[in-house]
Write a protein that holds these residues in place. Structure first.
Motif, short mmCIF file in Angstrom:
data_model
loop_
_atom_site.label_atom_id
_atom_site.label_comp_id
_atom_site.label_asym_id
_atom_site.label_seq_id
_atom_site.Cartn_x
_atom_site.Cartn_y
_atom_site.Cartn_z
N PHE A 38 0.83 -1.20 0.00
CA PHE A 38 0.00 0.00 0.00
C PHE A 38 0.87 1.26 0.00
CE2 PHE A 38 -1.94 -3.29 2.71
CZ PHE A 38 -3.07 -3.60 1.94
N LYS A 39 0.29 2.34 -0.50
CA LYS A 39 0.93 3.65 -0.44
C LYS A 39 0.19 4.49 0.60
CE LYS A 39 1.76 5.57 -4.47
NZ LYS A 39 1.51 6.03 -5.87
N VAL A 40 0.93 4.93 1.61
CA VAL A 40 0.32 5.72 2.68
C VAL A 40 0.99 7.09 2.75
CG1 VAL A 40 -0.09 5.89 5.16
CG2 VAL A 40 -0.32 3.68 4.02
N GLN B 81 6.49 -2.20 8.40
CA GLN B 81 6.49 -3.64 8.66
C GLN B 81 5.25 -4.34 8.11
OE1 GLN B 81 6.91 -3.81 12.91
NE2 GLN B 81 9.03 -3.06 12.86
N ARG B 82 4.20 -3.58 7.91
CA ARG B 82 2.95 -4.14 7.41
C ARG B 82 2.77 -3.90 5.92
NH1 ARG B 82 2.60 -3.22 12.67
NH2 ARG B 82 1.21 -4.51 13.97
N GLY B 83 3.85 -3.57 5.23
CA GLY B 83 3.82 -3.44 3.78
C GLY B 83 3.41 -2.08 3.26
N CYS B 84 3.46 -1.05 4.11
CA CYS B 84 3.08 0.29 3.68
C CYS B 84 4.30 1.08 3.19
CB CYS B 84 2.41 1.05 4.81
SG CYS B 84 0.86 0.33 5.38
N GLU B 85 4.24 1.50 1.94
CA GLU B 85 5.21 2.47 1.44
C GLU B 85 4.78 3.83 1.95
OE1 GLU B 85 6.71 4.46 -2.81
OE2 GLU B 85 5.11 2.94 -2.78
N CYS B 86 5.62 4.47 2.77
CA CYS B 86 5.24 5.72 3.42
C CYS B 86 5.95 6.90 2.78
CB CYS B 86 5.57 5.68 4.91
SG CYS B 86 4.63 4.46 5.85
N ARG B 87 5.17 7.86 2.37
CA ARG B 87 5.73 9.14 1.93
C ARG B 87 5.35 10.16 3.00
NH1 ARG B 87 5.40 11.65 -4.13
NH2 ARG B 87 6.82 9.89 -4.48
N GLU C 294 -2.43 14.12 -2.36
CA GLU C 294 -3.34 13.32 -3.18
C GLU C 294 -2.77 13.06 -4.57
OE1 GLU C 294 -7.06 11.30 -4.00
OE2 GLU C 294 -5.90 11.78 -2.21
N ALA C 295 -1.95 13.98 -5.07
CA ALA C 295 -1.35 13.83 -6.41
C ALA C 295 -0.45 12.60 -6.49
CB ALA C 295 -0.55 15.08 -6.76
N TRP C 296 0.06 12.14 -5.35
CA TRP C 296 0.89 10.93 -5.31
C TRP C 296 0.06 9.67 -5.53
CZ3 TRP C 296 2.21 7.80 -0.53
CH2 TRP C 296 3.21 6.87 -0.79
N GLY C 297 -1.24 9.77 -5.30
CA GLY C 297 -2.12 8.62 -5.45
C GLY C 297 -2.05 7.64 -4.30
N PRO C 298 -2.10 8.11 -3.05
CA PRO C 298 -2.00 7.19 -1.91
C PRO C 298 -3.25 6.34 -1.75
CG PRO C 298 -2.52 9.39 -1.13
CD PRO C 298 -2.27 9.52 -2.60
N ASP C 299 -3.06 5.17 -1.17
CA ASP C 299 -4.20 4.32 -0.83
C ASP C 299 -4.87 4.78 0.46
OD1 ASP C 299 -3.80 2.36 -2.99
OD2 ASP C 299 -1.97 1.84 -1.89
N GLY C 300 -4.11 5.48 1.29
CA GLY C 300 -4.66 5.97 2.54
C GLY C 300 -3.77 7.01 3.17
#
Length: 370
Positions: free
Chosen positions: A180-182, A199-205, A217-223
């Protein structure tokens, strides 16, 4: 290790009460809001937590410094507290893996503190009187001089501090397996919160405080994740605007501590400054959804207004504090957004509440599979 020498020091409270003791850390003068933490361990994590920015911390544990310091136990890139008050300060440490003493650590960071005072008496005093500003000095012990300097220390109420501790520029953290992208709004985030997401698979920006919703929002995050942080949430208005926009697009959102207060503000629920706040590793919280209780790690001086929340049909209370019934968790009805007032990342503290990160991941997965 050389034998450390100390000098006389004094702690002056804004109501004129003062305590005399001995210096620790750098010789100097420092002021801030006085608060206490009831944790028995984890002092380095506490001292580097950005939520403590602007505060002088009293540790209620008898000894501080006895296990030294090491890089793995920081929550940010700097010591964030304005000063330390403790009973016994150890210039020597016994842990083999420690890289240095707490005294050296404080000296390098320019942190002023005071020890060898009756911290039980002091904590009982401010517990009854309420949180107040204070000043520590090992440069002068003249109380009247310090009272004048203390008048220049700003009140925590109405003080915006997230902009002081947020990241200077956006950065990314990559998991081993990207799921996911967070987008993370940094109001003063602790490193171990990010560790739990990664650790739970979140790519964090991670974005600085003040970043617009449109840019994130322009990055297209999942959450989205809204972090902890210092200061008064009532004046952290830029973050409130971002959270309002996130709610409108109905992206999954999780907030911790300041993030919890910001979510409430975005739904028209005010916050207030508490008499003392909650700071420690031993606060009991009940999950009203599951009926289970948790021992939690906490650090906050503001809380969500429970009466105003009762009149908001869009918000559900999910957690309450079993000591004083203050609001510890909420979720937005019919929208994928929730928050807690306490710290589930368990650094320092118990592991009872790490399930909240799993709930956020479940929310991300459900949203992504729509």
């Amino acid at each position: 290790m050389k034998l450390q020498t100390t000098t006389d020091a004094v702690l002056v409270l804004e109501d004129g009460t003062f305590f005399k003791g001995k210096s620790l850390g750098k010789i100097g003068t420092t002021g801030g809001e006085l608060c206490f933490n009831t944790g028995m361990t984890g002092y380095q994590e506490i001292f580097t937590d950005p939520s403590y920015y602007g505060q002088i911390v009293i540790t209620t544990v008898s000894h501080v410094g006895n296990y030294g310091v090491q890089p793995e136990e920081v929550e940010s890139d700097a010591i964030q507290i304005k000063g330390l008050v403790c009973k016994e300060f150890s210039h020597f440490f016994s842990r083999n893996t420690a890289e240095g003493s707490l005294q050296e650590y404080f000296e390098k960071a320019g942190i002023v503190g005071i020890c060898e005072i009756d911290t039980r008496s002091l904590v009982r005093y401010i517990r009854d009187k309420g949180a107040m500003n204070a000043i520590i000095s090992s440069e002068t012990t003249d109380v009247e001089t310090l009272k004048d300097k203390l008048n220049q220390v700003p009140s925590m109420k109405g003080l915006e501090l997230s902009s002081k501790v947020t990241t200077g520029q956006m950065y990314e953290l990559q998991p081993t397996e990207k799921k996911f992208k967070v987008a993370v709004l940094d109001l003063g985030i602790k490193k171990n919160i990010l560790n739990n997401l990664v650790q739970r698979g979140c790519e964090c920006r991670v974005y600085p405080y003040g970043t617009s919703f449109e840019e994130m929002e322009a990055w297209g995050p999942d959450g989205y994740f809204i972090s902890n942080g210092p200061g008064d949430p009532a004046v952290t208005t830029e973050a409130v605007k971002s959270v309002e926009a996130i709610l409108n697009v109905e992206r999954p959102m999780f907030g911790i501590c300041m993030g919890h207060q910001i979510l409430a503000q975005a739904n028209g629920i005010p916050t207030y400054k508490m008499h003392n706040g909650h700071r420690g590793l031993n606060h009991p919280v009940k999950n009203l959804i599951t009926g289970k209780s948790e021992i939690t790690s906490q650090n906050h001086g503001f809380a969500v207004d429970a009466e105003a929340l009762k009149n908001n049909p869009n918000i559900e209370v999910t957690h309450i504090n079993l000591n004083d019934n203050t609001i510890e968790g909420i979720r937005v009805k019919n929208k994928p957004a929730f928050s807690v007032q306490y710290h589930p990342e368990s650094s320092p503290g118990p592991h009872d509440s790490e399930y909240l990160f799993d709930l956020f991941v479940e929310m991300l997965e459900k949203s992504k599979n729509k």
